[in-house]
Design an enzyme around this catalytic site. Structure first.
Site, PDB file in Angstrom:
ATOM      1  N   LYS A  37     -20.733 -20.413 -10.625  1.00 24.70           N
ATOM      2  CA  LYS A  37     -19.956 -20.283 -11.858  1.00 24.70           C
ATOM      3  C   LYS A  37     -18.525 -19.851 -11.542  1.00 24.70           C
ATOM      4  CE  LYS A  37     -20.625 -20.200 -16.449  1.00 24.70           C
ATOM      5  NZ  LYS A  37     -21.519 -21.046 -17.247  1.00 24.70           N
ATOM      6  N   TYR A  57       0.851  -1.186   0.000  1.00 29.51           N
ATOM      7  CA  TYR A  57       0.000   0.000   0.000  1.00 29.51           C
ATOM      8  C   TYR A  57       0.892   1.243   0.000  1.00 29.51           C
ATOM      9  CZ  TYR A  57      -4.382   2.477   0.797  1.00 29.51           C
ATOM     10  OH  TYR A  57      -5.470   3.298   0.665  1.00 29.51           O
ATOM     11  N   ALA A 114     -35.392 -21.605 -30.333  1.00 30.43           N
ATOM     12  CA  ALA A 114     -34.751 -20.561 -31.129  1.00 30.43           C
ATOM     13  C   ALA A 114     -34.269 -19.443 -30.209  1.00 30.43           C
ATOM     14  CB  ALA A 114     -35.724 -20.021 -32.170  1.00 30.43           C
TER      15      ALA A 114
END
Length: 392
Positions: free
Chosen positions: A91, A36, A192
């Site tokens: 995920k 930092y 579709a």
């Protein structure tokens, strides 16, 4: 096992499936000054001079955002961004477990295309790539297209392209089993939406020629008036070249391949029986497929794939997206293009040796340790060949 009950219990215990861990120590004054202030000012100044240095001096090189609006979550539908968070966290876990890619969930409280695009663009400097997830069609196509035009990092909608890559890999091997050529087969799709359209586009890129898409109103063809959107109009220009009309049952007669990414029970045994010799069935609606494997076999199907892990030949996106991003990040590709997706599919298909190829073994298993590295290598090499890579 009662997965629903047990998963809920564990989620209550876990309180989230990901966390942020520091990679450097801060146990001394020098540690703090290097990680930092004041030391951190120097890398900041280097990145100010050249923003591309952010890939060398921060974790950006390996960081993927998993973005959703919660409008098409895992067969649950439009459940909202907060409700989609457990899936997005999951995920992220898969990214890390299967390809050592760091990922973070971003759940956006809007369904407006331009708002989502602007939100993702504004945070894109923090990430090396964007994985769009569980966004309903046709908005998902617009969002991806606009983000690709606006951002300078790879944009990848897994529901579209991951599913397409695995389907192409599986179909490549399925046709070997039934001894048919891609140039000769007739393919009929059910659905579709995002997955069906992307599967069709990738199959066309791979050299398949005779594809008829169907939706709730039947075959999609040029000049059809009912239930058409801009993306269906676009697909009608490159598919169903014979302008076949009618229901799924009408156009599937004599077909060699059925690919379903639609709804349970839409494919009947009579439809399968009406197909050509040794039909190939990809019934990937989840959790209930368009037809169950035993019914398809009874009706004469030669090869069957589903989206379920309890049947052979699972079309599982974890076979594709981790390795695709690993390969993309490894060569700092600025796009995930058609060549990279085709290479991923070829690599997956190639993992099934001629000796191991059979009607019940056309797609590698999710936990095959060869999958991630093979896909990553193929994608990285394709990125270099196609000019998408900045590093070699």
């Amino acid at each position: 096992m009662d997965y629903a009950k047990e998963s809920l219990k564990l989620h209550e215990e876990w309180k989230g499936k990901i966390q942020v861990n520091a990679t450097v120590p801060v146990s001394t004054k020098d540690d703090l000054s290097l990680a930092y202030t004041p030391g951190v000012a120097q890398p900041c100044l280097e990145i100010q001079k050249d923003p591309e240095k952010s890939y060398e001096l921060t974790r950006r090189w390996n960081m993927c955002a998993v973005v959703t609006d919660g409008s098409a979550v895992l067969g649950l539908g439009d459940i909202g961004p907060e409700a989609g968070m457990p899936v997005m966290e999951g995920k992220c876990v898969l990214f890390k477990a299967f390809a050592d890619v760091d990922a973070f969930p971003i759940c956006i409280k809007s369904k407006d295309v331009d708002t989502i695009v602007e939100t993702v663009y504004m945070i894109s400097g923090s990430f090396g790539g964007i994985n769009l997830e569980d966004i309903s069609a046709p908005r998902c196509f617009e969002i991806e297209k606009k983000l690709k035009e606006k951002c300078d990092i790879p944009i990848f909608h897994d529901d579209q392209h991951g599913t397409a890559v695995i389907t192409l890999a599986g179909l490549t091997n399925a046709l070997k089993v039934v001894e048919k050529k891609k140039e000769d087969v007739k393919i009929v799709t059910s659905g579709a939406g995002a997955a069906a359209i992307s599967i069709t586009k990738l199959l066309l890129s791979a050299g398949y020629k005779n594809i008829v898409m169907t939706d709730r109103r039947g075959a999609i063809y040029r000049s059809r008036q009912e239930g058409m959107s801009w993306i269906k109009e676009e697909m009608a220009q490159v598919t169903n070249l014979n302008k076949e009309k009618g229901s799924l049952g009408d156009v599937i007669k004599g077909a060699d391949v059925f690919i379903g990414v639609s709804a349970p029970g839409l494919l009947t045994k009579d439809m399968v029986s009406s197909m050509g010799r040794d039909p190939v069935i990809f019934a990937c609606a989840n959790p209930v497929p368009e037809i169950f494997p035993h019914e398809a076999v009874e009706a004469g199907a030669a090869v069957i794939a589903t989206g379920r892990s309890d049947f052979p030949n699972q079309v599982n996106n974890v076979l594709a997206f981790p390795g695709i991003f690993r390969g993309t990040f490894d060569v700092k590709a600025k796009d995930i293009n058609e060549a990279m997706k085709l290479a991923a599919a070829e690599a997956l298909a190639g993992l099934i040796s001629p000796e191991d190829l059979s009607a019940e073994n056309i797609i590698p298993k999710a936990f095959d340790p060869k999958v991630g590295p093979a896909v990553a290598k193929a994608v990285a090499e394709a990125a270099v060949r196609s000019g998408a890579a900045e590093q070699k």
